[in-house]
Enzyme design. Structure first.
Site, PDB file in Angstrom:
ATOM      1  CB  CYS A 131      91.350  16.993 -45.611  1.00 47.48           C
ATOM      2  SG  CYS A 131      93.185  17.379 -44.905  1.00 47.48           S
ATOM      3  CB  ILE A 192      92.647   4.627 -39.093  1.00 51.62           C
ATOM      4  CG1 ILE A 192      91.687   4.201 -37.861  1.00 51.62           C
ATOM      5  CG2 ILE A 192      93.430   3.354 -39.742  1.00 51.62           C
ATOM      6  CD1 ILE A 192      90.681   3.536 -38.288  1.00 51.62           C
ATOM      7  CG  ASN A 193      91.690  11.298 -39.715  1.00 46.86           C
ATOM      8  OD1 ASN A 193      90.447  11.351 -39.146  1.00 46.86           O
ATOM      9  ND2 ASN A 193      92.348  12.235 -40.403  1.00 46.86           N
TER      10      ASN A 193
HETATM   11  C1  LIG Z   1      86.029  15.809 -32.803  1.00 45.70           C
HETATM   12  C2  LIG Z   1      87.085  15.176 -33.372  1.00 45.70           C
HETATM   13  C3  LIG Z   1      87.974  16.011 -34.287  1.00 45.70           C
HETATM   14  C4  LIG Z   1      88.860  15.598 -35.044  1.00 45.70           C
HETATM   15  N1  LIG Z   1      89.710  16.510 -35.479  1.00 45.70           N
HETATM   16  C5  LIG Z   1      90.852  15.990 -36.209  1.00 45.70           C
HETATM   17  C6  LIG Z   1      92.065  16.803 -36.910  1.00 45.70           C
HETATM   18  O1  LIG Z   1      91.668  18.119 -36.631  1.00 45.70           O
HETATM   19  N2  LIG Z   1      92.972  16.170 -37.502  1.00 45.70           N
HETATM   20  C7  LIG Z   1      93.077  15.008 -37.420  1.00 45.70           C
HETATM   21  O2  LIG Z   1      94.228  14.474 -38.129  1.00 45.70           O
HETATM   22  N3  LIG Z   1      92.362  14.068 -36.859  1.00 45.70           N
HETATM   23  C8  LIG Z   1      91.192  14.450 -36.164  1.00 45.70           C
HETATM   24  N4  LIG Z   1      90.476  13.614 -35.665  1.00 45.70           N
HETATM   25  C9  LIG Z   1      90.507  12.338 -35.785  1.00 45.70           C
HETATM   26  C10 LIG Z   1      91.177  11.736 -34.509  1.00 45.70           C
HETATM   27  O3  LIG Z   1      92.525  12.274 -34.358  1.00 45.70           O
HETATM   28  C11 LIG Z   1      91.421  10.167 -34.535  1.00 45.70           C
HETATM   29  O4  LIG Z   1      92.275   9.590 -35.749  1.00 45.70           O
HETATM   30  C12 LIG Z   1      90.150   9.466 -34.541  1.00 45.70           C
HETATM   31  O5  LIG Z   1      89.123  10.249 -33.897  1.00 45.70           O
HETATM   32  C13 LIG Z   1      90.271   7.982 -34.055  1.00 45.70           C
HETATM   33  O6  LIG Z   1      90.551   7.990 -32.745  1.00 45.70           O
HETATM   34  P1  LIG Z   1      89.748   7.668 -31.337  1.00 45.70           P
HETATM   35  O7  LIG Z   1      88.583   6.799 -31.761  1.00 45.70           O
HETATM   36  O8  LIG Z   1      90.410   7.470 -30.281  1.00 45.70           O
HETATM   37  O9  LIG Z   1      89.050   9.273 -31.488  1.00 45.70           O
HETATM   38  C14 LIG Z   1      89.279  14.284 -34.953  1.00 45.70           C
HETATM   39  C15 LIG Z   1      88.334  13.256 -34.043  1.00 45.70           C
HETATM   40  C16 LIG Z   1      87.310  13.827 -33.281  1.00 45.70           C
HETATM   41  C17 LIG Z   1      86.423  12.871 -32.776  1.00 45.70           C
END
Ligand SMILES: Cc1cc2nc3c(=O)[nH]c(=O)nc-3n(C[C@H](O)[C@H](O)[C@H](O)COP(=O)(O)O)c2cc1C
Length: 318
Positions: A131, A192-193
């Protein structure tokens, strides 16, 4: 044939490698209606900040080809309310809790760490450094080695539980950022984020998200995530990695593990199918049996030996 799904993340032992991705599971209560939380490897909670945040204005989510854009803006009740209202319920479930924290300044990370130090029921911290850093002209902490190291050190110098640094893929050399986090005391990294993205509505001729840009997640980003996991594993060897980005099935989990992850988080997939995680855990057992593999840990990084280890082995010092 009995198979062993247990994995180790430094001192943290999980009964299986599949965990929730931060922000996609809140603090577990909603999901407990769908399945028994003790089937998960761990719950990684939504990032909390020092003060409550209302998040960004709607629309905050948009569907894209094979993925999703979100600009939630770290909406959360603030660390004190989270400790009072959410953690006690979650800590009473039979599942390790990895608490995610996020800050705008190095000082905020340090204060969050002090607030969470020695709180019962927290097995580890995931430090979301993906962030913007308000002290550094809004550049993302995890885009610079120095800022990453400072934020992580502010946490590791305070707490005794394992700390995982959550990194962004939007950098040239993710392995150097991971190394800075580990040098600052992180036990491991979460990779990854989301990737920064944007979509435009042709009818309104405006961005689909009110914030303009947002984070891309889901199957579209899986190759980027596997690449990041592989690069960091090759550079840092035994450092535990929690991999994520587009994982949905047991096969996806195995791919992350073969790339070098020790555990794998599932996020976006749970919006379409709340049972994606327990289904993936069951699928892992079937996959290992079908392939005559007694343990998942044996498959870690099999797709490519870590460079440092390979070098040591060549030099006869392994
Ligand atoms: C709706 C949403 C909210 C998220 N909020 C956070 C968060 O608060 N903190 C964080 O570290 N990552 C956050 N992420 C990122 C996820 O933890 C993850 O790293 C990312 O979505 C990739 O994984 P995925 O493709 O399985 O969703 C968020 C993702 C989504 C879709």
């Amino acid at each position: 044939m009995s198979v062993d799904l247990a994995v180790e993340l430094g001192p943290l032992r999980l009964r299986n490698p599949v965990v929730t991705a931060s922000g996609c599971f809140a603090s577990g209560r909603e999901m407990a209606r769908f399945f028994d939380l003790s089937t998960l490897g761990a719950v990684v909670t939504k990032s909390v900040t020092l003060e409550a945040r209302a998040g960004l204005p709607p629309p905050r989510m948009a569907e894209t080809a094979s993925g999703m854009l979100n600009a939630i803006g770290l909406q959360n009740p603030g660390v004190d309310a989270w400790l009072d209202r959410d953690l006690p319920w979650l800590a009473a479930q039979d599942v390790p809790v990895i608490a995610s924290i996020a800050g705008r300044t190095v000082d905020e990370y340090g204060l969050l760490a002090k607030r969470l130090k020695d709180v019962p029921g927290i097995a580890a911290l995931e430090v979301n450094i993906s962030c913007p850093n308000v002290e550094d002209r809004g550049t993302v902490f995890a885009c610079r080695t120095g800022a990453s190291g400072e934020a992580i050190a502010a946490v590791t110098s305070t707490v005794d539980v394992p700390v995982f640094a959550k990194l962004t893929p939007d950098v040239t050399d993710i392995a150097s950022i991971a190394a800075a986090a580990v040098d600052a005391g992180a036990t491991g990294v979460s990779l990854i984020n989301t990737l920064l993205g944007m979509a435009i509505d042709l009818e309104t001729r405006r961005p689909k998200l009110a914030a303009g840009t947002g984070g891309l997640s889901g199957p579209a980003i899986k190759p980027v995530a596997i690449r990041a996991v592989h690069q960091v594993h090759r550079a840092l060897g035994q450092v535990p990695i929690i991999g994520m980005g587009g994982a949905r099935t047991a096969e996806d989990v195995i791919e992350f593990v073969m790339g070098g992850a020790s555990a794998v988080a599932i996020g976006t997939a749970t919006f379409a199918d709340p049972c994606a995680i327990p289904d993936a855990v069951r699928g892992l057992v079937h996959w290992l049996r079908r392939h005559d593999e007694p343990s998942l840990a044996r498959l870690r990084g099999i797709a490519g030996a870590p460079v440092r280890e390979a070098r040591r082995a060549r030099e006869g010092t392994a």
